[in-house]
Design a protein around this motif. Structure first.
Motif, PDB file in Angstrom:
ATOM      1  N   PHE A 183     -32.214 -32.152   0.730  1.00 53.66           N
ATOM      2  CA  PHE A 183     -31.054 -32.127   1.625  1.00 53.66           C
ATOM      3  C   PHE A 183     -31.159 -33.126   2.771  1.00 53.66           C
ATOM      4  O   PHE A 183     -30.183 -33.368   3.487  1.00 53.66           O
ATOM      5  N   LEU A 184     -32.334 -33.687   2.952  1.00 55.03           N
ATOM      6  CA  LEU A 184     -32.597 -34.522   4.129  1.00 55.03           C
ATOM      7  C   LEU A 184     -31.900 -35.878   4.004  1.00 55.03           C
ATOM      8  O   LEU A 184     -32.045 -36.564   3.000  1.00 55.03           O
ATOM      9  N   GLU A 185     -31.132 -36.265   5.043  1.00 50.51           N
ATOM     10  CA  GLU A 185     -30.507 -37.582   5.068  1.00 50.51           C
ATOM     11  C   GLU A 185     -30.151 -37.975   6.494  1.00 50.51           C
ATOM     12  O   GLU A 185     -29.866 -37.125   7.342  1.00 50.51           O
ATOM     13  N   VAL A 186     -30.212 -39.273   6.744  1.00 54.98           N
ATOM     14  CA  VAL A 186     -29.888 -39.811   8.066  1.00 54.98           C
ATOM     15  C   VAL A 186     -28.424 -39.520   8.393  1.00 54.98           C
ATOM     16  O   VAL A 186     -27.543 -39.660   7.542  1.00 54.98           O
ATOM     17  N   GLY A 187     -28.189 -39.095   9.635  1.00 56.81           N
ATOM     18  CA  GLY A 187     -26.837 -38.838  10.097  1.00 56.81           C
ATOM     19  C   GLY A 187     -26.387 -37.401   9.956  1.00 56.81           C
ATOM     20  O   GLY A 187     -25.358 -37.015  10.524  1.00 56.81           O
ATOM     21  N   LYS A 188     -27.113 -36.603   9.210  1.00 58.29           N
ATOM     22  CA  LYS A 188     -26.773 -35.184   9.069  1.00 58.29           C
ATOM     23  C   LYS A 188     -27.259 -34.441  10.300  1.00 58.29           C
ATOM     24  O   LYS A 188     -28.334 -34.714  10.821  1.00 58.29           O
ATOM     25  N   SER A 189     -26.492 -33.487  10.785  1.00 55.68           N
ATOM     26  CA  SER A 189     -26.911 -32.734  11.962  1.00 55.68           C
ATOM     27  C   SER A 189     -27.997 -31.730  11.603  1.00 55.68           C
ATOM     28  O   SER A 189     -28.105 -31.290  10.449  1.00 55.68           O
ATOM     29  N   GLU A 190     -28.796 -31.388  12.607  1.00 51.23           N
ATOM     30  CA  GLU A 190     -29.836 -30.368  12.397  1.00 51.23           C
ATOM     31  C   GLU A 190     -29.230 -29.080  11.861  1.00 51.23           C
ATOM     32  O   GLU A 190     -29.760 -28.473  10.926  1.00 51.23           O
ATOM     33  N   VAL A 191     -28.128 -28.654  12.462  1.00 56.26           N
ATOM     34  CA  VAL A 191     -27.562 -27.354  12.090  1.00 56.26           C
ATOM     35  C   VAL A 191     -26.974 -27.397  10.678  1.00 56.26           C
ATOM     36  O   VAL A 191     -27.025 -26.384   9.954  1.00 56.26           O
ATOM     37  N   ALA A 192     -26.453 -28.547  10.252  1.00 55.91           N
ATOM     38  CA  ALA A 192     -25.950 -28.653   8.873  1.00 55.91           C
ATOM     39  C   ALA A 192     -27.105 -28.579   7.874  1.00 55.91           C
ATOM     40  O   ALA A 192     -27.010 -27.902   6.843  1.00 55.91           O
ATOM     41  N   LEU A 193     -28.192 -29.276   8.172  1.00 55.58           N
ATOM     42  CA  LEU A 193     -29.374 -29.225   7.312  1.00 55.58           C
ATOM     43  C   LEU A 193     -29.932 -27.810   7.274  1.00 55.58           C
ATOM     44  O   LEU A 193     -30.307 -27.298   6.207  1.00 55.58           O
ATOM     45  N   ALA A 194     -29.985 -27.172   8.445  1.00 56.98           N
ATOM     46  CA  ALA A 194     -30.481 -25.795   8.515  1.00 56.98           C
ATOM     47  C   ALA A 194     -29.631 -24.874   7.648  1.00 56.98           C
ATOM     48  O   ALA A 194     -30.154 -24.019   6.920  1.00 56.98           O
ATOM     49  N   GLY A 195     -28.316 -25.039   7.714  1.00 58.21           N
ATOM     50  CA  GLY A 195     -27.430 -24.187   6.930  1.00 58.21           C
ATOM     51  C   GLY A 195     -27.663 -24.316   5.435  1.00 58.21           C
ATOM     52  O   GLY A 195     -27.646 -23.320   4.699  1.00 58.21           O
ATOM     53  N   GLU A 196     -27.884 -25.538   4.965  1.00 61.03           N
ATOM     54  CA  GLU A 196     -28.144 -25.748   3.543  1.00 61.03           C
ATOM     55  C   GLU A 196     -29.449 -25.080   3.111  1.00 61.03           C
ATOM     56  O   GLU A 196     -29.522 -24.430   2.059  1.00 61.03           O
ATOM     57  N   LEU A 197     -30.479 -25.227   3.939  1.00 62.48           N
ATOM     58  CA  LEU A 197     -31.771 -24.625   3.608  1.00 62.48           C
ATOM     59  C   LEU A 197     -31.723 -23.107   3.693  1.00 62.48           C
ATOM     60  O   LEU A 197     -32.327 -22.401   2.872  1.00 62.48           O
ATOM     61  N   GLU A 198     -31.006 -22.596   4.682  1.00 61.82           N
ATOM     62  CA  GLU A 198     -30.884 -21.143   4.828  1.00 61.82           C
ATOM     63  C   GLU A 198     -30.088 -20.538   3.681  1.00 61.82           C
ATOM     64  O   GLU A 198     -30.385 -19.430   3.219  1.00 61.82           O
ATOM     65  N   GLY A 199     -29.075 -21.276   3.188  1.00 63.43           N
ATOM     66  CA  GLY A 199     -28.341 -20.799   2.022  1.00 63.43           C
ATOM     67  C   GLY A 199     -29.235 -20.708   0.797  1.00 63.43           C
ATOM     68  O   GLY A 199     -29.160 -19.749   0.020  1.00 63.43           O
ATOM     69  N   TYR A 200     -30.107 -21.706   0.645  1.00 58.51           N
ATOM     70  CA  TYR A 200     -31.052 -21.678  -0.471  1.00 58.51           C
ATOM     71  C   TYR A 200     -32.026 -20.508  -0.329  1.00 58.51           C
ATOM     72  O   TYR A 200     -32.300 -19.784  -1.293  1.00 58.51           O
ATOM     73  N   ALA A 201     -32.530 -20.309   0.901  1.00 56.84           N
ATOM     74  CA  ALA A 201     -33.449 -19.189   1.138  1.00 56.84           C
ATOM     75  C   ALA A 201     -32.779 -17.858   0.822  1.00 56.84           C
ATOM     76  O   ALA A 201     -33.380 -16.963   0.218  1.00 56.84           O
ATOM     77  N   ARG A 202     -31.532 -17.737   1.204  1.00 56.30           N
ATOM     78  CA  ARG A 202     -30.789 -16.501   0.948  1.00 56.30           C
ATOM     79  C   ARG A 202     -30.645 -16.264  -0.554  1.00 56.30           C
ATOM     80  O   ARG A 202     -30.734 -15.121  -1.024  1.00 56.30           O
ATOM     81  N   SER A 203     -30.443 -17.350  -1.321  1.00 56.15           N
ATOM     82  CA  SER A 203     -30.290 -17.208  -2.769  1.00 56.15           C
ATOM     83  C   SER A 203     -31.570 -16.713  -3.429  1.00 56.15           C
ATOM     84  O   SER A 203     -31.532 -16.133  -4.519  1.00 56.15           O
ATOM     85  N   LEU A 204     -32.715 -16.939  -2.774  1.00 53.78           N
ATOM     86  CA  LEU A 204     -34.001 -16.459  -3.289  1.00 53.78           C
ATOM     87  C   LEU A 204     -34.265 -15.002  -2.939  1.00 53.78           C
ATOM     88  O   LEU A 204     -35.207 -14.401  -3.456  1.00 53.78           O
TER      89      LEU A 204
END
Length: 399
Positions: free
Chosen positions: A167-188
């Motif tokens: 999910f990591l990319e230049v220009g993405k906000s911290e909170v947007a990256l966090a949301g993607e990772l948290e969604g993945y964690a929730r799916s687990l």
């Protein structure tokens, strides 16, 4: 109840209650009344709203306000009843042959004052004693059953951390990256809620912080802070965008079936200056040295002082575990059902480590205006030192 992968075995709950009853007898306390949600779950297998009465001798009685049917399905305890009000507790105890306690133990570290006064009225002749430390000491040493769940939580911690690069990319906000990772964690199967015992402490999954923002302090008892998304929640990921050649701190908790794995890794798109690379290597060295030092019989506060000494020897005393006067005075903490359990590797602590304790060890260097490096892994105390549960490499991941 359908939908649950794990329910606490009756034998496990029985052992926990027996340990607590031994404490009650040793201190000549007639009974304990457990009301805090995490402790209630620990001793009954359910977190439904209610009261758990544990006499020094005899069977415990679980009294449920809401929701009785779920408590019956979730708890292995034999004696469970429905109760509409705490005021009815003495009446229910009398009906079931329990004597009225003259000396009652409660969790006074977390019990609100108004509720304390309420229980004084409910038990007017009883002396109420704080048994919170005793409960936390029992919970500090994990059983084989608990360790298996924590080990699985550590597997999921590795999986979520490994997902950062996707999910990591230049220009993405911290909170947007966090949301993607948290969604993945929730799916687990992440439970979403990260429980903490300290008053006023709260955490949402963890801290995902980049560059200089990672070194911004906050109110939380943590070496890292972050801007957060508002002054009310002034910690964690904010609206800063991810940039090249800066540290990205991923300090997340995976909470699985109630139990916690705490896990930090550092990422970077591009390169980092030698100052940060060196500091990270020092943190890894401190972790490795501490793992062999933290054996059964070691004193938690002495381990903390030794870790500070190692950081000082390597010229990182000013940045170790924070910057300035308000740096945290700990280098590791117990984890279990809560994020802040015994033991604490902290200034002045006298607790002796025991086999089966679980410690999140987190040597970190905070460089204001630059960023944060360091490591955090969840470990089990064994006769040979700390056994690391995570398998993901500790080195900085460059993308």
């Amino acid at each position: 109840m359908a939908g649950y992968d794990v329910s606490t075995p009756a034998a496990e709950v029985c052992k926990r209650i027996e340990k607590f009853q031994t404490v009650l007898r040793d201190q000549e306390i007639d009974a304990g009344l457990v009301v805090q949600k995490t402790d209630l779950f620990y001793f009954s297998g359910t977190s439904q709203q209610g009261w758990l009465y544990i006499p020094a001798e005899g069977k415990p009685l679980l009294m449920i306000f809401k929701e009785f049917s779920r408590a019956r399905a979730e708890s292995p305890l034999e004696e469970i009843c429905s109760l509409a009000s705490a005021k009815k507790i003495p009446e229910v105890l009398a009906q079931r042959g329990y004597g009225v306690p003259k000396h009652l133990g409660m969790e006074l570290d977390v019990l609100p004052v108004n509720l304390y006064f309420q229980y004084q009225k409910i038990f007017p002749g009883a002396r109420i004693t704080d048994v919170s430390i005793d409960i936390r000491l029992i919970r500090a040493v994990k059983s084989a059953y608990e360790l298996e769940i924590i080990k699985q939580a550590a597997v999921y911690s590795d999986m979520v951390a490994a997902k950062v690069v996707d999910f990591l990319e230049v220009g993405k906000s911290e909170v947007a990256l966090a949301g993607e990772l948290e969604g993945y964690a929730r799916s687990l199967g992440h439970q979403g809620i990260v429980r903490m015992r300290m008053w006023g402490s709260e955490l949402f999954y963890g801290h995902l912080l980049s560059g200089p923002a990672a070194a911004i302090p906050s109110y939380l008892a943590s070496p890292t802070g972050g801007t957060g998304v508002s002054p009310l929640i002034s910690q964690g990921a904010g609206f800063k965008t991810i940039e090249r050649n800066e540290t990205i701190l991923f300090d997340y908790v995976f909470a699985w079936q109630g139990y916690i794995s705490d896990h930090t890794r550092i990422f970077c798109i591009g390169r980092l200056p030698d100052e940060l690379l060196r500091a990270h290597d020092v943190m890894l060295d401190i972790q490795e040295r501490t793992k062999s030092l933290a054996v059964p019989g070691a004193v938690s506060g002495e381990i903390y002082e030794q870790m500070l000494c190692w950081a000082r020897e390597r010229g990182l005393a000013e940045s170790f575990m924070g910057a300035g006067e308000r740096k945290v005075r700990f280098t590791g903490h117990g984890v279990g059902l809560e994020l802040d359990e015994f033991p604490f590797l902290a200034k002045g602590q006298k607790m002796v480590l025991e086999n089966g304790m679980v410690i999140a060890l987190e040597p970190k260097a905070i460089l204001p205006g630059v960023g944060v490096v360091g490591i955090e892994n969840t470990h089990v105390v064994t006769g040979q030192g700390l056994e690391t549960l995570a398998k993901m490499p500790d080195a900085i991941s460059f993308v």
